[in-house]
Design an enzyme around this catalytic site. Structure first.
Site, PDB file in Angstrom:
ATOM      1  N   ASP A   1      37.346   0.368  39.643  1.00 29.85           N
ATOM      2  CA  ASP A   1      38.300  -0.492  40.355  1.00 29.85           C
ATOM      3  C   ASP A   1      39.675   0.174  40.284  1.00 29.85           C
ATOM      4  OD1 ASP A   1      38.540  -3.719  41.128  1.00 29.85           O
ATOM      5  OD2 ASP A   1      40.394  -2.862  40.349  1.00 29.85           O
TER       6      ASP A   1
ATOM      7  N   HIS B   1      39.938  -8.239  34.335  1.00 30.80           N
ATOM      8  CA  HIS B   1      41.282  -8.538  33.797  1.00 30.80           C
ATOM      9  C   HIS B   1      41.272  -9.687  32.784  1.00 30.80           C
ATOM     10  CE1 HIS B   1      43.170  -5.767  36.507  1.00 30.80           C
ATOM     11  NE2 HIS B   1      42.797  -6.411  37.587  1.00 30.80           N
TER      12      HIS B   1
HETATM   13 ZN    ZN Z   1      41.247  -4.264  41.435  1.00 32.27          ZN
END
Ligand code: ZN
Length: 309
Positions: A162, A125
């Protein structure tokens, strides 16, 4: 050659607020799972701290030094609603990026057949100049760029399973046709990016969003129909896996219903593409996974697949 496991105790010293899902016990659960007899043949190494200039392949130097200078001496510093630093966080982040770098070195030099890097904080992220979603540096992006810079690879790919979309990796490589970014993830879900129509400047971003409640069958179909063919066509010389295990049915942060076997299946299929075009070169980096039992079991299934194909 064996599979290499890279970790570092400094990654346990990245502390987050009480009740935060991204906690040191995650790494302890991974380490416990990999202590089993069947993992005896793993080679094991400690992650070096990444030099700033290696992290700077993906993040501006000022961003790196600002994070260093922001490191609190005690207590917790909140960088945003989800992302925090403690006194050990910067060192942990250097080790996480350094583990990714070391994995690339060992795999590219053929001292390891592939590698799994069990470190935290996770990375996918983190955008070019913004920490986000528990992440400080984008370790997968650093691995891909480092492999290109250091070993002259023309093409690298990141495959991200993910449950969250890797907005950071997508942003970093949005206009870079030498790195393909592929992701399966739940949508809608944090961080909100990852729609099918997000394909990058050169059509090298491949998103395969899944719906809440989807399970192994839909996940495997997304891989088989959307991700693997694009990966094969692209022909990467190294595949970096953003290996998050929060798509597991027990995970508290999302609503996909994967099981350990689904992660093993994805791993085997990624390895098959790597065998076809990348000389088998795979570097896998731990991202999310917040139910300790599911995380331990899923990492075990993933690493067994790396060891045995
Ligand atoms: Zn995650």
């Amino acid at each position: 050659m064996s599979t290499l496991l890279i970790t570092h105790p400094a990654c346990l010293d990245h502390l987050t607020p009480a009740g935060h899902p991204e906690r040191p016990d995650r790494l302890r659960a991974v380490e416990r799972a990999l202590e089993a007899e069947k993992f005896q043949n793993l080679d094991r190494a400690q992650a070096p701290a990444a030099p700033f200039e290696i992290i700077a392949l993906c993040h501006p130097l000022e961003y790196i030094t600002e994070l260093r200078d922001a490191t609190p001496r005690e207590g917790i510093l909140h960088l945003d609603a989800d992302t925090a630093m403690s006194s050990g966080s910067f060192e942990a982040a250097l080790r996480a990026a350094g583990g990714a770098m070391h994995a690339v070195d060992e795999v590219l030099a053929k001292r390891a057949s592939n590698a799994f890097v069990a470190t935290r904080p996770p990375g996918h992220h983190a955008e070019t100049a913004r920490p986000m979603g528990f992440c400080l540096f984008d370790n997968a992006a650093i691995a891909a760029r480092y492999a290109q810079k250091q070993y002259g690879l023309a093409r690298a790919a990141i495959v991200d399973f993910d449950v969250h979309h890797g907005n950071g990796s997508q942003e970093i490589f949005w206009a870079d046709k030498s790195v393909m970014y592929c992701s399966t993830h739940q949508m809608p879900l944090y961080p909100g990016t990852g729609a099918l129509i997000e394909t990058g400047e050169y059509d090298t971003v491949v998103n395969a969003p899944l719906r809440p409640g989807d399970g192994g069958e839909k996940f495997r179909a997304a891989f088989a129909e959307r991700i693997l063919p694009r990966l094969r066509d692209f022909g990467p010389e190294l595949i970096v896996i953003s290996a998050g295990f929060d798509a597991h049915m027990r995970d508290p942060l999302a609503n996909l219903n994967l099981e350990e076997a689904d992660f093993a299946w994805a791993t085997q299929n990624i390895m098959e593409v790597a065998d076809q075009c990348a000389g088998g070169r795979v570097v896998s980096l731990l991202e999310g996974g917040y139910d300790l039992k599911a995380l331990g079991g899923s990492v075990a299934a993933h690493v067994l697949a790396l060891m045995h194909g």
